[in-house]
Design an enzyme around this catalytic site. Structure first.
Site, PDB file in Angstrom:
ATOM      1  N   CYS A 142       0.838  -1.199   0.000  1.00 57.29           N
ATOM      2  CA  CYS A 142       0.000   0.000   0.000  1.00 57.29           C
ATOM      3  C   CYS A 142       0.882   1.263   0.000  1.00 57.29           C
ATOM      4  O   CYS A 142       1.661   1.458  -0.903  1.00 57.29           O
ATOM      5  CB  CYS A 142      -0.991  -0.034   1.148  1.00 57.29           C
ATOM      6  SG  CYS A 142      -2.421   1.057   0.875  1.00 57.29           S
ATOM      7  N   HIS A 235      -4.648  -5.049   0.006  1.00 60.11           N
ATOM      8  CA  HIS A 235      -4.370  -5.649   1.315  1.00 60.11           C
ATOM      9  C   HIS A 235      -4.782  -7.117   1.417  1.00 60.11           C
ATOM     10  O   HIS A 235      -5.715  -7.477   2.148  1.00 60.11           O
ATOM     11  CB  HIS A 235      -5.068  -4.844   2.412  1.00 60.11           C
ATOM     12  CG  HIS A 235      -4.494  -3.482   2.626  1.00 60.11           C
ATOM     13  ND1 HIS A 235      -3.305  -3.275   3.283  1.00 60.11           N
ATOM     14  CD2 HIS A 235      -4.930  -2.262   2.244  1.00 60.11           C
ATOM     15  CE1 HIS A 235      -3.040  -1.987   3.321  1.00 60.11           C
ATOM     16  NE2 HIS A 235      -4.008  -1.340   2.688  1.00 60.11           N
ATOM     17  N   GLU A 237      -3.205  -9.159   3.064  1.00 60.49           N
ATOM     18  CA  GLU A 237      -2.877  -9.595   4.435  1.00 60.49           C
ATOM     19  C   GLU A 237      -3.992  -9.342   5.429  1.00 60.49           C
ATOM     20  O   GLU A 237      -3.943  -9.841   6.570  1.00 60.49           O
ATOM     21  CB  GLU A 237      -1.594  -8.897   4.911  1.00 60.49           C
ATOM     22  CG  GLU A 237      -1.773  -7.485   5.475  1.00 60.49           C
ATOM     23  CD  GLU A 237      -1.921  -6.404   4.417  1.00 60.49           C
ATOM     24  OE1 GLU A 237      -2.053  -5.224   4.795  1.00 60.49           O
ATOM     25  OE2 GLU A 237      -1.892  -6.736   3.222  1.00 60.49           O
TER      26      GLU A 237
END
Length: 305
Positions: A142, A235, A237
């Site tokens: 990001c 994202h 994760e």
């Protein structure tokens, strides 16, 4: 094989309960192998949550991972206990003479600021330059990835009229990439940002190529093969409830916010979100770790030579 973590790090117990193989540092030291040294430069305010998210993904491969937590030297976090930071983190200046097989640079909630106005920007650019000599493979996430693109290739971020927020379909643009081994033709990825990187700007840089992209939110996974650098603007994760936490926070603050796209079942915030990206998250980070293992020198001193 497990990921090596201090036994008193909060992530240790969380991951052990989830079935992730974790090993105390003392036990790992008795094994006659060379684990991969992976550093996490954690720029997120919720340090512990971020530690768990990335440890979960890089600790799920058959290889032993020796994880090192790094922070900016002078920046003081207000959201994580000072004791935790003192116990588990080392400032960049303390590790700059060391070498690592991999480095993850996380995002940070500062994308509204020009890069030069970020208080630790000067030191962060030192970190980026250091990766060329002391890190075998770098992975920016990001804002951390946007900052890498800006520093090395002059690619600028652009403010969006409204936040890109929700779960968006992405297309596999490079099916033969080693990083996308096992990926479907399409995958769902959580997105949460006020800025974008434009594909036209990526196309202007011959060293960069886009591996995953979305018609609605643009490029997602970008590779610079010559420098063993990956950037993901979204994202994978994230936990199942991370977007809900962000939505609830924004609602409580009274700021402008829209419902995350394609996230809550029936667009009902009272419903429990379903995780539709977990398998691709494990694939991507597992493929990254495998690529490091296949190409990094056994002798750490040779990294960057």
């Amino acid at each position: 094989m497990p990921i090596t973590l201090p036994s008193d790090l909060p992530a240790y117990d969380v991951l052990a309960r989830e079935g992730v193989m974790v090993m105390p540092e003392v036990q790992a030291a008795r094994q006659d192998i060379r684990p991969l040294r992976i550093a996490l430069l954690n720029l997120m305010p919720k340090k512990i949550q971020t530690e768990i998210q990335f440890s979960r993904l890089i600790g799920a491969t058959p290889l032993q991972i020796d994880l090192h937590l790094i922070r900016m030297s002078e920046h003081k976090t207000r959201n994580t206990a000072a004791e935790h930071m003192e116990t588990f983190y080392r400032p960049f200046q303390a590790v700059r003479d060391e070498k690592f097989d991999g480095l993850i640079v996380t995002g940070a909630p500062i994308e509204h600021l020009p890069y030069e106005e970020v208080t630790y920007w000067d030191e962060l650019t030192q970190v980026f330059d250091w990766t060329r000599t002391n890190v075998h493979s770098t992975f920016g996430v990001c804002w951390g990835g946007m900052a890498l693109l800006r520093h090395f290739w002059g690619v600028e971020k652009h403010m969006l009229a409204r936040k890109a927020f929700g779960c968006y379909s992405h297309q596999n643009l490079a099916p033969t990439s080693h990083y996308l081994r096992g990926f479907s033709d399409e995958c769902t990825i959580p997105v949460s940002r006020w800025t974008e990187i434009r594909q036209s700007d990526i196309d202007d840089v011959p060293e960069l190529s886009t591996l995953l992209g979305s018609e609605k939110v643009g490029p997602c996974l970008i590779e610079a093969p010559a420098h063993r650098t990956l950037v993901i603007l979204n994202h994978l994760e994230y936990d199942s409830g991370t977007l809900k936490e962000e939505y609830d926070r924004d609602v409580a603050s009274g700021g402008p916010i829209t419902l995350p796209v394609n996230y809550f079942p029936g667009d009902d915030p009272a419903m429990t979100p379903r995780n539709r990206w977990r398998s691709h998250a494990h694939l991507l980070y597992g493929n990254w770790i495998n690529e490091i293992y296949q190409s990094t020198p056994y002798d750490l001193r040779q990294i960057g030579s």
